[in-house]
Design an enzyme around this catalytic site. Structure first.
Site, PDB file in Angstrom:
ATOM      1  N   HIS A 140     -13.213   2.444   0.018  1.00 43.66           N
ATOM      2  CA  HIS A 140     -13.241   1.438   0.948  1.00 43.66           C
ATOM      3  C   HIS A 140     -13.530   0.222   0.572  1.00 43.66           C
ATOM      4  O   HIS A 140     -14.085  -0.648   1.356  1.00 43.66           O
ATOM      5  CB  HIS A 140     -14.057   1.978   2.276  1.00 43.66           C
ATOM      6  CG  HIS A 140     -13.425   2.925   3.126  1.00 43.66           C
ATOM      7  ND1 HIS A 140     -14.173   3.711   3.733  1.00 43.66           N
ATOM      8  CD2 HIS A 140     -11.946   3.121   3.404  1.00 43.66           C
ATOM      9  CE1 HIS A 140     -13.316   4.547   4.565  1.00 43.66           C
ATOM     10  NE2 HIS A 140     -12.093   4.237   4.340  1.00 43.66           N
ATOM     11  N   ASN A 142       0.827  -1.044  -0.056  1.00 45.53           N
ATOM     12  CA  ASN A 142       0.000   0.226   0.102  1.00 45.53           C
ATOM     13  C   ASN A 142       1.141   1.296  -0.046  1.00 45.53           C
ATOM     14  O   ASN A 142       1.485   1.742   1.009  1.00 45.53           O
ATOM     15  CB  ASN A 142      -0.834  -0.242   1.091  1.00 45.53           C
ATOM     16  CG  ASN A 142      -1.889   1.071   1.413  1.00 45.53           C
ATOM     17  OD1 ASN A 142      -1.910   2.056   0.400  1.00 45.53           O
ATOM     18  ND2 ASN A 142      -2.832   1.172   2.263  1.00 45.53           N
ATOM     19  N   GLU A 164      -7.942  -5.382   4.987  1.00 47.04           N
ATOM     20  CA  GLU A 164      -7.805  -4.825   3.826  1.00 47.04           C
ATOM     21  C   GLU A 164      -6.620  -5.379   3.038  1.00 47.04           C
ATOM     22  O   GLU A 164      -6.796  -5.979   2.041  1.00 47.04           O
ATOM     23  CB  GLU A 164      -7.937  -3.242   3.438  1.00 47.04           C
ATOM     24  CG  GLU A 164      -9.049  -2.529   3.850  1.00 47.04           C
ATOM     25  CD  GLU A 164      -8.799  -1.269   4.100  1.00 47.04           C
ATOM     26  OE1 GLU A 164      -8.586  -1.020   5.144  1.00 47.04           O
ATOM     27  OE2 GLU A 164      -9.245  -0.250   3.225  1.00 47.04           O
ATOM     28  N   ARG A 191     -12.764  15.442   8.100  1.00 51.54           N
ATOM     29  CA  ARG A 191     -13.456  15.627   6.750  1.00 51.54           C
ATOM     30  C   ARG A 191     -14.726  15.789   6.992  1.00 51.54           C
ATOM     31  O   ARG A 191     -15.432  15.274   8.016  1.00 51.54           O
ATOM     32  CB  ARG A 191     -13.432  14.448   5.837  1.00 51.54           C
ATOM     33  CG  ARG A 191     -12.186  14.114   5.045  1.00 51.54           C
ATOM     34  CD  ARG A 191     -12.078  12.914   4.157  1.00 51.54           C
ATOM     35  NE  ARG A 191     -11.131  12.032   4.723  1.00 51.54           N
ATOM     36  CZ  ARG A 191     -11.069  10.902   4.330  1.00 51.54           C
ATOM     37  NH1 ARG A 191     -11.595  10.300   3.560  1.00 51.54           N
ATOM     38  NH2 ARG A 191      -9.883   9.864   4.788  1.00 51.54           N
ATOM     39  N   ARG A 209      -2.472  -2.339  -3.387  1.00 49.36           N
ATOM     40  CA  ARG A 209      -3.705  -1.399  -3.295  1.00 49.36           C
ATOM     41  C   ARG A 209      -3.883  -0.162  -4.412  1.00 49.36           C
ATOM     42  O   ARG A 209      -2.807   0.509  -4.279  1.00 49.36           O
ATOM     43  CB  ARG A 209      -3.597  -0.786  -1.827  1.00 49.36           C
ATOM     44  CG  ARG A 209      -4.917   0.004  -1.661  1.00 49.36           C
ATOM     45  CD  ARG A 209      -5.074   0.955  -0.505  1.00 49.36           C
ATOM     46  NE  ARG A 209      -6.240   1.467  -0.157  1.00 49.36           N
ATOM     47  CZ  ARG A 209      -6.376   2.660   0.465  1.00 49.36           C
ATOM     48  NH1 ARG A 209      -5.297   3.256   1.116  1.00 49.36           N
ATOM     49  NH2 ARG A 209      -7.421   3.336   0.600  1.00 49.36           N
TER      50      ARG A 209
END
Ligand code: ADP
Length: 388
Positions: free
Chosen positions: A177, A7, A374, A238, A88
């Site tokens: 996601h 990643n 993940e 956010r 990823r």
């Protein structure tokens, strides 16, 4: 079979080495602050945890450090000894709906998608190019965050803007996601002893970044993140959903530049914007009026998404909590579920214990807590592609 998962971020590389198909983690490395005057490397394997600092100028040097550490520890002699490397990739646009073997064409497509995810796809691509350079004969697989949402119906992914905004400029909901929601779905299926393709569930990935997903018959039919990962839930820093006119007001009336608005929405809003802290655990540990307000806004938004997804799905088998907050905070789960009604019954003791099933046997909808993974999902999808 040894599969590495990379990643690659703008200034970091997360690296995990799996023994597949068991999914056993052989090593876990994180190279941070690449390009800074000093970089830090966290290396975990067996029961060892080693932290070192050195100069890592770029991603090429980062991967070289990783392989020299793995080789010194007797875990892996070179990247060429791997069976595959799974990468990823945040944005797969409208091209990629599943894990894809990386070749020159795929590299060009990922590059073409950089404008849609400037902070992510460029860095992901950097990791791919460096890994391909260091292990040219090893199969490399791209696993896209957007792919799981590929089959959303058009009425879910279109914004009610002039149609040419979609046709010409590809402005639409992509969702993110996806690798996490896909993993949570499969684990939920195991837990509920049903086929994933027969499940209607609402998955909540609640970390610093957060998103909800409505899954019907094993497929994402709607999700809270949109054209970018800014839309939807109230997150650490956010804003999530706001009236888009606010963006224009900030520029026209407050004289803010585009970069200032961008930083405000992505880095200074959410929990941080309301109470000065983005970390949920820290907010819970030091109660304050503003902290309580920030959490009330966050949990209310999650509840609104659950309600709207229940309306979309009709029948719901389970609501599933995941991500750092969803997996670890009984308080937040309780506040989200409080007064949801619809025959939902939480088992308070199970919730306090962070058990996997936190609903009572009578509850009409099961409530689950699933630890997401993940990286393992990327390794599994890479393996499935190799075996296909
Ligand atoms: P990221 O999106 O960065 O991967 P994580 O999934 O690690 O984020 O989630 C980070 C969030 O999880 C933080 O807000 C953190 O406070 C929260 N968190 C972790 N453990 C707990 C806990 N025990 N109680 C409440 N919140 C927690």
């Amino acid at each position: 079979m040894k599969i590495a998962v990379i990643n690659s971020g703008s200034s970091s590389i997360k690296f995990q080495l799996f023994h597949m198909p068991k999914g056993e983690v052989l090593a876990h490395l994180l190279v941070e602050q690449i390009g800074a005057s000093l970089s830090h490397i966290h290396f975990e394997y067996k029961d060892e945890k080693v932290l070192s600092s050195c100069v890592v100028k770029n991603h090429h040097e980062g991967l070289e450090k990783i392989i020299s550490l793995l080789s010194e520890a007797g875990i892996l002699s070179s990247f060429s000894a791997l069976d595959a490397i799974g990468h990823r990739v945040v944005h797969g646009g409208e091209k990629f709906h599943s894990a894809t073997l990386i070749d020159e064409r795929v590299i060009a497509e990922i590059e073409a998608l950089i404008p849609l995810a400037p902070l992510h796809n460029g860095a992901n691509l950097e990791g791919i190019l460096v890994a391909k350079n260091q292990a040219p004969l090893v199969k490399q697989v791209a696993v896209f965050d957007t792919a799981f949402h590929f089959h959303m119906p058009k009425e879910a992914y279109l914004y009610a803007l002039p149609y040419e905004m979609y046709e010409k400029h590809k402005i639409r909901r992509y969702g993110f996601h996806g690798t996490s929601h896909a993993y949570i779905l499969k684990q939920s299926a195991l837990e509920l002893k049903k086929e994933a393709s027969a499940l209607n569930i609402i998955t909540l990935h609640l970390g610093n970044g957060a998103s909800a997903c409505a899954i019907s018959q094993g497929k994402s039919i709607d999700t809270s993140m949109g054209f970018t990962p800014l839309e939807g839930l109230v997150m650490g820093s956010r804003s999530g959903d706001i009236d888009p006119e606010i963006v224009l007001y900030m520029q026209r009336e407050l004289g803010m530049s585009i970069d200032e608005v961008d930083a405000t929405l992505n880095k200074k809003s959410g929990l941080l914007g309301i109470c000065g802290e983005n970390d949920v655990r820290a907010i819970l540990e030091e109660p304050s009026e503003q902290g309580a307000l920030a959490l009330a806004m966050m949990t209310r938004r999650i509840k609104k998404y659950i309600g709207s997804y229940m309306a979309l799905l009709g029948e719901v088998d389970a609501i599933v909590f995941s991500g750092g907050i969803g997996e670890n905070s009984p308080t937040i789960r309780e506040r989200v579920l409080d007064s949801l009604a619809c025959g939902i019954e939480m088992d308070r003791l199970a919730n306090e214990a962070n058990a996997t099933t936190i609903s009572t046997p009578q509850s009409k909808i099961k409530l689950l807590v699933i630890k997401t993974n993940e990286e393992l999902e990327i390794a599994r999808e890479s393996l499935a592609l190799l075996n296909a």
